[in-house]
Design a protein around this motif. Structure first.
Motif, PDB file in Angstrom:
ATOM      1  N   ASN A 142       0.798  -1.230   0.000  1.00  0.00           N
ATOM      2  CA  ASN A 142       0.000   0.000   0.000  1.00  0.00           C
ATOM      3  C   ASN A 142       0.826   1.274   0.000  1.00  0.00           C
ATOM      4  O   ASN A 142       0.330   2.341  -0.342  1.00  0.00           O
ATOM      5  CB  ASN A 142      -0.944   0.014   1.207  1.00  0.00           C
ATOM      6  N   SER A 143       2.093   1.192   0.413  1.00  0.00           N
ATOM      7  CA  SER A 143       2.919   2.395   0.516  1.00  0.00           C
ATOM      8  C   SER A 143       3.017   3.131  -0.814  1.00  0.00           C
ATOM      9  O   SER A 143       3.042   4.369  -0.857  1.00  0.00           O
ATOM     10  CB  SER A 143       4.324   2.028   1.011  1.00  0.00           C
ATOM     11  N   VAL A 144       3.094   2.371  -1.936  1.00  0.00           N
ATOM     12  CA  VAL A 144       3.261   3.025  -3.238  1.00  0.00           C
ATOM     13  C   VAL A 144       2.036   3.824  -3.632  1.00  0.00           C
ATOM     14  O   VAL A 144       2.107   4.702  -4.508  1.00  0.00           O
ATOM     15  CB  VAL A 144       3.596   1.998  -4.345  1.00  0.00           C
ATOM     16  N   ARG A 145       0.900   3.572  -2.988  1.00  0.00           N
ATOM     17  CA  ARG A 145      -0.326   4.300  -3.334  1.00  0.00           C
ATOM     18  C   ARG A 145      -0.291   5.736  -2.837  1.00  0.00           C
ATOM     19  O   ARG A 145      -1.119   6.547  -3.236  1.00  0.00           O
ATOM     20  CB  ARG A 145      -1.543   3.577  -2.757  1.00  0.00           C
ATOM     21  N   THR A 146       0.672   6.049  -1.957  1.00  0.00           N
ATOM     22  CA  THR A 146       0.765   7.428  -1.465  1.00  0.00           C
ATOM     23  C   THR A 146       1.342   8.370  -2.509  1.00  0.00           C
ATOM     24  O   THR A 146       1.409   9.568  -2.293  1.00  0.00           O
ATOM     25  CB  THR A 146       1.630   7.498  -0.192  1.00  0.00           C
ATOM     26  N   GLY A 147       1.828   7.830  -3.621  1.00  0.00           N
ATOM     27  CA  GLY A 147       2.263   8.655  -4.746  1.00  0.00           C
ATOM     28  C   GLY A 147       3.733   8.977  -4.763  1.00  0.00           C
ATOM     29  O   GLY A 147       4.425   8.673  -5.724  1.00  0.00           O
ATOM     30  N   THR A 148       4.247   9.581  -3.699  1.00  0.00           N
ATOM     31  CA  THR A 148       5.650  10.004  -3.688  1.00  0.00           C
ATOM     32  C   THR A 148       6.572   8.982  -3.030  1.00  0.00           C
ATOM     33  O   THR A 148       7.786   9.156  -3.045  1.00  0.00           O
ATOM     34  CB  THR A 148       5.792  11.344  -2.923  1.00  0.00           C
ATOM     35  N   PHE A 149       6.016   7.930  -2.450  1.00  0.00           N
ATOM     36  CA  PHE A 149       6.811   6.964  -1.685  1.00  0.00           C
ATOM     37  C   PHE A 149       7.934   6.357  -2.534  1.00  0.00           C
ATOM     38  O   PHE A 149       9.082   6.268  -2.096  1.00  0.00           O
ATOM     39  CB  PHE A 149       5.900   5.851  -1.159  1.00  0.00           C
ATOM     40  N   ASP A 150       7.598   5.945  -3.742  1.00  0.00           N
ATOM     41  CA  ASP A 150       8.561   5.256  -4.611  1.00  0.00           C
ATOM     42  C   ASP A 150       9.773   6.131  -4.908  1.00  0.00           C
ATOM     43  O   ASP A 150      10.922   5.703  -4.762  1.00  0.00           O
ATOM     44  CB  ASP A 150       7.845   4.856  -5.910  1.00  0.00           C
ATOM     45  N   ASP A 151       9.534   7.374  -5.310  1.00  0.00           N
ATOM     46  CA  ASP A 151      10.646   8.280  -5.635  1.00  0.00           C
ATOM     47  C   ASP A 151      11.455   8.649  -4.393  1.00  0.00           C
ATOM     48  O   ASP A 151      12.692   8.737  -4.444  1.00  0.00           O
ATOM     49  CB  ASP A 151      10.118   9.556  -6.300  1.00  0.00           C
ATOM     50  N   LEU A 152      10.782   8.880  -3.266  1.00  0.00           N
ATOM     51  CA  LEU A 152      11.489   9.223  -2.031  1.00  0.00           C
ATOM     52  C   LEU A 152      12.375   8.074  -1.566  1.00  0.00           C
ATOM     53  O   LEU A 152      13.526   8.287  -1.169  1.00  0.00           O
ATOM     54  CB  LEU A 152      10.481   9.588  -0.938  1.00  0.00           C
ATOM     55  N   LEU A 153      11.833   6.859  -1.632  1.00  0.00           N
ATOM     56  CA  LEU A 153      12.613   5.693  -1.220  1.00  0.00           C
ATOM     57  C   LEU A 153      13.857   5.544  -2.091  1.00  0.00           C
ATOM     58  O   LEU A 153      14.951   5.262  -1.593  1.00  0.00           O
ATOM     59  CB  LEU A 153      11.756   4.433  -1.289  1.00  0.00           C
ATOM     60  N   THR A 154      13.684   5.747  -3.398  1.00  0.00           N
ATOM     61  CA  THR A 154      14.821   5.638  -4.321  1.00  0.00           C
ATOM     62  C   THR A 154      15.906   6.649  -3.959  1.00  0.00           C
ATOM     63  O   THR A 154      17.097   6.313  -3.926  1.00  0.00           O
ATOM     64  CB  THR A 154      14.367   5.868  -5.774  1.00  0.00           C
ATOM     65  N   SER A 155      15.505   7.880  -3.682  1.00  0.00           N
ATOM     66  CA  SER A 155      16.471   8.927  -3.327  1.00  0.00           C
ATOM     67  C   SER A 155      17.201   8.597  -2.027  1.00  0.00           C
ATOM     68  O   SER A 155      18.414   8.809  -1.905  1.00  0.00           O
ATOM     69  CB  SER A 155      15.757  10.276  -3.184  1.00  0.00           C
ATOM     70  N   ILE A 156      16.480   8.051  -1.066  1.00  0.00           N
ATOM     71  CA  ILE A 156      17.097   7.744   0.234  1.00  0.00           C
ATOM     72  C   ILE A 156      18.061   6.575   0.109  1.00  0.00           C
ATOM     73  O   ILE A 156      19.172   6.594   0.668  1.00  0.00           O
ATOM     74  CB  ILE A 156      15.997   7.444   1.272  1.00  0.00           C
ATOM     75  N   ILE A 157      17.656   5.542  -0.629  1.00  0.00           N
ATOM     76  CA  ILE A 157      18.561   4.408  -0.833  1.00  0.00           C
ATOM     77  C   ILE A 157      19.812   4.871  -1.572  1.00  0.00           C
ATOM     78  O   ILE A 157      20.933   4.446  -1.258  1.00  0.00           O
ATOM     79  CB  ILE A 157      17.851   3.269  -1.598  1.00  0.00           C
ATOM     80  N   LEU A 158      19.639   5.770  -2.552  1.00  0.00           N
ATOM     81  CA  LEU A 158      20.796   6.333  -3.248  1.00  0.00           C
ATOM     82  C   LEU A 158      21.735   7.017  -2.254  1.00  0.00           C
ATOM     83  O   LEU A 158      22.953   6.819  -2.306  1.00  0.00           O
ATOM     84  CB  LEU A 158      20.345   7.333  -4.315  1.00  0.00           C
ATOM     85  N   SER A 159      21.173   7.801  -1.349  1.00  0.00           N
ATOM     86  CA  SER A 159      22.004   8.517  -0.380  1.00  0.00           C
ATOM     87  C   SER A 159      22.812   7.540   0.459  1.00  0.00           C
ATOM     88  O   SER A 159      24.021   7.711   0.657  1.00  0.00           O
ATOM     89  CB  SER A 159      21.128   9.383   0.528  1.00  0.00           C
ATOM     90  N   GLY A 160      22.144   6.489   0.956  1.00  0.00           N
ATOM     91  CA  GLY A 160      22.839   5.513   1.777  1.00  0.00           C
ATOM     92  C   GLY A 160      23.932   4.789   1.014  1.00  0.00           C
ATOM     93  O   GLY A 160      25.052   4.626   1.499  1.00  0.00           O
ATOM     94  N   ILE A 161      23.600   4.348  -0.222  1.00  0.00           N
ATOM     95  CA  ILE A 161      24.579   3.627  -1.043  1.00  0.00           C
ATOM     96  C   ILE A 161      25.763   4.529  -1.367  1.00  0.00           C
ATOM     97  O   ILE A 161      26.917   4.111  -1.306  1.00  0.00           O
ATOM     98  CB  ILE A 161      23.929   3.101  -2.335  1.00  0.00           C
TER      99      ILE A 161
END
Length: 482
Positions: free
Chosen positions: A273-292
Motif C-alpha cells: 500500500n505504501s506506493v499508493r501514497t504517490g511520492t513513496f517510490d521516488d522518495l525511497l529511491t532517493s534515500i537508498i541512493l544517499s545511503g549507497i
C-alpha cells in the motif's frame, strides 16, 4: 510464470489501481509479477534542462531482456504520452517476439480487451488473465476483491518508513561489507520485503552513449517477510539472475539507483500500500541512493587510505623518495604514475582529434606478490623489468607506457587505425603465453584490459581509464571464477 508490468509512475492513481488489480490477480493465479516504473519516453517535448537525467528511469526496462520473462504488459499510452507513434512502436518492438499486451490500443500490437470506462482496477485483473491466455492458451479467471480506499494509517505507515530510512541513510557507514546493523534497522522501520544491490563501481548511463545492464551486482540487504536475513559471504551475482534468486514472494517492484549519469545500484521491494501514497517510490529511491553513495564514498576513502599506506611502504623499501617525487620509475625507467598522467594528458591534447582513436590499456602483474614473498624482492624486480620490456615491445614507442603502481602498468596511445586494440590484444596474448613459459622457477602472469575509444569532444582521460579499469576488474573476476 513470470510477467512484467511496464508502467510510468505510481503518482498516477489510475496506474496504482491497475497495479493493485494486477497484483491481486497474479497472486490468485500463481503468476510472478514484476512491476517496472520507468516514467516516460524522452522526446524534445518533455526533455527539461532542469532535470536532464529523467531518461535514466527508462533504463530499468533493460532488465527484462535476459531475465526469463514469459510475457509483458505495457501501459504504452502513459509511458509514451508525449512520444510520436513511431517512438512508441520502436519501444514495443525492442522486446522482440516475447508475448506482449498493451493497455491501450496501438496498431500492430495485441491489446488488453475491455469495454470503455472500465475501472483501472478491473483493467489490472483483465491484463493478467489475458496475458496468461496469450502465453499458455488457457482461459483463466481471477477472484475479484474489494479494495478499500487509502487510509490515514496507510499514509502514516509510509511516512514512518521513509523517515526511518532517511535517518538510517544519514548514519550509513562502511565497515568492510558488514551490513548487519543496517539490515536490522531497516527491518525495524517497517519494511516487509526489500533487497538492495550494490555495484562494484558506478556505471555511466548517458543519452549519447547509452548504457549496458551491469553483469554483476552484490546483494547487500535482504529483508524477507519483515525479518532481516544475514549473509556471511556476499558474493557478486549475475544481474540476470536477481529475480530467480529473490527472496521476495508475490509482486515485486524494481528500481535503478542513479546520481547524475552514474548508476550506483538497484533495489527490489515487495508491492504494498505504501506506493499508493504517490511520492513513496521516488522518495525511497532517493534515500537508498544517499545511503549507497555515502557507503561507496566511505569505501573509496578506506581504499585510498590502504593505497597510501602501500605507497608509503614502497617508498620506505625503495629508499628513493626522489623516484616518487619525480616523473620516472626508478626500476623500469618508464614514467611513474605522475609522469604517465602528465604525458597522457599532453598526448591527448595534441594528437586525439576527429578521425583518430585512443587505445588505453591496464596491465596487472597478478603474480608479483607471490614472487616477492617466495623468491625475494630482487627476483620480483627482475620480473617487473621483464614485463616493462614486453609492454614497450608490444605497444611501441608511439604509445606512453607507465608503471602506475608496484604491480600495475598503464598504456595510452593515439592511432588513426580502427580496431588497433584487437591487434594489440592478440599480440599481448602471445607475449603473455611466452612469459609464462620462459621461467621455470615461478609463473609471471599478466591480466590485462585493452580498450579503444572513438574521438569525442567530451570524452575525458578519466572516463577512458575508468572503463578500462572496469574491464580489468571483470578479467580478475573471471580469473577467480576460472
Amino acid at each position: 510464470m513470470r510477467v512484467g508490468l511496464l508502467i510510468s509512475e505510481f503518482k498516477d492513481k489510475n496506474v496504482c489501481d491497475m497495479c493493485l488489480g494486477a497484483d491481486i490477480a497474479a497472486r490468485d493465479l500463481g503468476v510472478e509479477l514484476i512491476i517496472f516504473p520507468g516514467k516516460y519516453i524522452i522526446t524534445d517535448k518533455n526533455f527539461s534542462d532542469d532535470n536532464p537525467f529523467e531518461y535514466q528511469y527508462q533504463a530499468v526496462y533493460d532488465y527484462i531482456y535476459e531475465a526469463g520473462f514469459d510475457g509483458l504488459i505495457v501501459d504504452i499510452n502513459r509511458i509514451g504520452n508525449s512520444a510520436p507513434i513511431l517512438k512508441k512502436e520502436a519501444f514495443l518492438n525492442q522486446f522482440g517476439k516475447k508475448p506482449l499486451l498493451t493497455v491501450s490500443e496501438i496498431e500492430g500490437f495485441d491489446t488488453v480487451k475491455y469495454v470503455k470506462n472500465t475501472e483501472s482496477l478491473e483493467i489490472g485483473y483483465l491484463a493478467i488473465e489475458q496475458i496468461i491466455a496469450k502465453i499458455s492458451g488457457n482461459v483463466v479467471k481471477a477472484k475479484r476483491k474489494k479494495i478499500s480506499e487509502l487510509t490515514a494509517e496507510d499514509v502514516i505507515s509510509a511516512n514512518n518508513k521513509i523517515s526511518a530510512m532517511s535517518d538510517l541513510a544519514s548514519r550509513c557507514s562502511y565497515d568492510k561489507d558488514n551490513y548487519d546493523l543496517i539490515i536490522k534497522k531497516i527491518a525495524v522501520a517497517g519494511f516487509s520485503d526489500l533487497e538492495v544491490f550494490l555495484l562494484e563501481s558506478p556505471r555511466i548511463c548517458s543519452l549519447k552513449k547509452g548504457w549496458k545492464v551491469p553483469k554483476h551486482s552484490k546483494r547487500i540487504i535482504t529483508i524477507h517477510t519483515g525479518k532481516s536475513e544475514k549473509f556471511d559471504k556476499r558474493k557478486d551475482m549475475e544481474t540476470s539472475d536477481i529475480f530467480d534468486f529473490s527472496t521476495i514472494e508475490g509482486t515485486k517492484i524494481i528500481r535503478n539507483v542513479f546520481r547524475g549519469e552514474e548508476q550506483y545500484g538497484l533495489f527490489i521491494m515487495g508491492f504494498d500500500n505504501s506506493v499508493r501514497t504517490g511520492t513513496f517510490d521516488d522518495l525511497l529511491t532517493s534515500i537508498i541512493l544517499s545511503g549507497i553513495r555515502i557507503n561507496f564514498l566511505k569505501k573509496c576513502l578506506v581504499d585510498t587510505e590502504e593505497e597510501l599506506l602501500q605507497c608509503q611502504e614502497e617508498i620506505a623499501r625503495d629508499g628513493s623518495v626522489l623516484d616518487h617525487i619525480g616523473d620516472q620509475d626508478y626500476l623500469t625507467s618508464l614514467p611513474n604514475r605522475r609522469g604517465f598522467f602528465a604525458k597522457a594528458y599532453d598526448l591527448l591534447k595534441t594528437d586525439f582529434k576527429e578521425g583518430t582513436y585512443a587505445v588505453v590499456a591496464y596491465i596487472d602483474m597478478d603474480s608479483l606478490k607471490n614472487i616477492n614473498a617466495i623468491h625475494g624482492h630482487d627476483e620480483g624486480d627482475n620480473a617487473v623489468k621483464r614485463v616493462a620490456s614486453i609492454l614497450e615491445e608490444v605497444f611501441g614507442k608511439e604509445s606512453i607506457c607507465g608503471r602506475i603502481r608496484g604491480d600495475e602498468f598503464a598504456v595510452i596511445g593515439v592511432t588513426d587505425e580502427e580496431d588497433r586494440a584487437e591487434e594489440l590484444r592478440i599480440e599481448m596474448a602471445r607475449q603473455n603465453n611466452k612469459l609464462l613459459m620462459e621461467n621455470t622457477k615461478y609463473l609471471n602472469h599478466l591480466i590485462y584490459s585493452i580498450c579503444e575509444f572513438d574521438y569525442e569532444d567530451s570524452l575525458s582521460l578519466r572516463e577512458m581509464l575508468k572503463e578500462t579499469d572496469d574491464n580489468l576488474k571483470n578479467m580478475r573476476r573471471m580469473e577467480t571464477i576460472g
